[in-house]
Design a protein around this motif. Structure first.
Motif, short mmCIF file in Angstrom:
data_model
loop_
_atom_site.label_atom_id
_atom_site.label_comp_id
_atom_site.label_asym_id
_atom_site.label_seq_id
_atom_site.Cartn_x
_atom_site.Cartn_y
_atom_site.Cartn_z
N ALA A 128 97.74 -82.10 -64.58
CA ALA A 128 98.64 -81.13 -63.96
C ALA A 128 98.11 -79.71 -64.13
N PHE A 129 97.58 -79.42 -65.31
CA PHE A 129 97.07 -78.06 -65.54
C PHE A 129 95.90 -77.76 -64.62
N PHE A 130 94.98 -78.69 -64.48
CA PHE A 130 93.79 -78.45 -63.67
C PHE A 130 94.10 -78.41 -62.17
N SER A 131 95.33 -78.78 -61.81
CA SER A 131 95.74 -78.63 -60.41
C SER A 131 95.98 -77.16 -60.07
N GLY A 132 96.14 -76.32 -61.09
CA GLY A 132 96.36 -74.89 -60.89
C GLY A 132 97.81 -74.51 -60.64
N LYS A 133 98.69 -75.49 -60.67
CA LYS A 133 100.10 -75.26 -60.36
C LYS A 133 100.76 -74.23 -61.29
N THR A 134 100.46 -74.32 -62.58
CA THR A 134 101.15 -73.48 -63.56
C THR A 134 100.65 -72.04 -63.57
N GLN A 135 99.53 -71.78 -62.92
CA GLN A 135 98.99 -70.43 -62.92
C GLN A 135 99.73 -69.51 -61.94
N LYS A 136 100.49 -70.10 -61.05
CA LYS A 136 101.23 -69.30 -60.08
C LYS A 136 102.42 -68.62 -60.74
N ILE A 137 102.54 -67.32 -60.53
CA ILE A 137 103.62 -66.54 -61.14
C ILE A 137 104.98 -67.07 -60.70
N ALA A 138 105.10 -67.47 -59.44
CA ALA A 138 106.37 -67.99 -58.92
C ALA A 138 106.80 -69.24 -59.69
N MET A 192 105.49 -68.87 -69.84
CA MET A 192 105.27 -67.52 -69.33
C MET A 192 103.78 -67.24 -69.14
N ALA A 193 102.96 -67.79 -70.04
CA ALA A 193 101.52 -67.57 -69.96
C ALA A 193 100.82 -68.53 -69.00
N GLY A 194 101.56 -69.46 -68.41
CA GLY A 194 101.00 -70.35 -67.40
C GLY A 194 100.42 -71.65 -67.92
N ASN A 195 100.90 -72.13 -69.05
CA ASN A 195 100.40 -73.37 -69.64
C ASN A 195 101.29 -74.56 -69.32
N CYS A 196 100.72 -75.75 -69.40
CA CYS A 196 101.53 -76.97 -69.46
C CYS A 196 101.96 -77.17 -70.92
N VAL A 197 103.05 -77.88 -71.13
CA VAL A 197 103.61 -77.98 -72.48
C VAL A 197 104.05 -79.41 -72.81
N MET A 198 103.66 -79.85 -74.00
CA MET A 198 104.20 -81.08 -74.59
C MET A 198 105.16 -80.66 -75.69
N VAL A 199 106.38 -81.17 -75.66
CA VAL A 199 107.43 -80.77 -76.59
C VAL A 199 107.76 -81.92 -77.53
N LYS A 200 107.75 -81.63 -78.84
CA LYS A 200 108.12 -82.63 -79.85
C LYS A 200 109.20 -82.04 -80.77
N PRO A 201 110.48 -82.35 -80.50
CA PRO A 201 111.56 -81.88 -81.40
C PRO A 201 111.50 -82.62 -82.73
N SER A 202 112.12 -82.05 -83.74
CA SER A 202 112.17 -82.70 -85.04
C SER A 202 113.13 -83.89 -85.02
N GLU A 203 112.67 -85.00 -85.58
CA GLU A 203 113.51 -86.20 -85.66
C GLU A 203 114.59 -86.07 -86.73
N MET A 204 114.50 -85.02 -87.56
CA MET A 204 115.47 -84.83 -88.62
C MET A 204 116.79 -84.24 -88.10
#
Length: 219
Positions: free
Chosen positions: A19-29, A135-147
């Protein structure tokens, strides 16, 4: 709270890289839309966020709003209002021998960022890095705490129901999932937790030369 598998983490990792290399996240919109969606999620799910914090931490509604929800909302609004300025190329002085060339800095996202939050402030330690990464245009993997399982479930709901799940994904699970996440070749890891666990994350990340941002025990 749901429990994902290591295989799910690996698949998400591959999908996020693509997804990142598709360039989608670099668009400000795109970035502005994701921030707006996060804001909407926190506004619409305020009651669920407070209920989850009450169940997991015994935290009262006003305290949770003051410490976590309002902080995240303020950061989203601040970043959204400044995004155009921050993303704009910045001029630099050009050394005389290189004239008549012109110099400027063009800000580029790192790639795919893994964010792992803490149990005691399960929303602010998770979503502030997420907001910055988006905001910086990255893809993100989210891992909440299991606690904090109830808060983890709400965090998952916010990500899955309000965000672009092609570029922003979430996994839940125990220590085995966190350990596996720290061993993958992300472009950056943002971890909040104890110094002991932070050392383990940094050691695992170092094997892949992955830069880390560690917030350890309030330090």
């Amino acid at each position: 709270m749901e429990t994902d598998t290591v295989k799910t983490v690996d698949q998400h990792f591959k999908d996020l890289k693509k997804a990142f290399f598709s360039g989608k996240t670099q668009k400000i919109a795109w970035r502005k839309k994701q921030l707006a969606q996060l804001l909407l999620g926190f506004e619409e799910l305020t009651d669920e966020i407070n209920e989850a914090a009450k169940k997991d931490l015994g935290r009262e509604e006003f305290t949770n709003w003051f410490i976590e929800t309002s902080t995240i909302i303020s950061q989203i609004k601040f970043d959204s209002s400044n995004l155009d300025t921050w993303a704009k190329p910045s001029k630099r002085d050009t050394p005389l021998p290189l004239g008549p060339a012109k110099s400027r800095v063009i800000y580029q996202p790192l790639g795919v960022v893994c964010v792992m939050g803490a149990w005691n402030f399960p929303f602010v330690t998770l979503f502030l890095p997420i907001v910055s990464a988006i905001m910086a245009g990255n893809c993100v993997m989210v891992k909440p705490s299991e606690m904090s399982p109830n808060c983890s479930a709400v965090a998952r709901k916010i990500i899955q129901d309000y965000c672009d799940n092609e570029c922003i994904k979430v996994v839940e699970g125990g220590a085995d999932i966190s350990v596996h996440c720290s061993q993958l070749k992300w472009d950056k890891i943002c971890f909040t937790g104890s110094s002991e666990k932070g050392k383990l994350v940094a050691q695992a990340a170092a094997k892949n030369l992955v830069p880390c941002m560690l917030e350890l025990g309030g330090k």
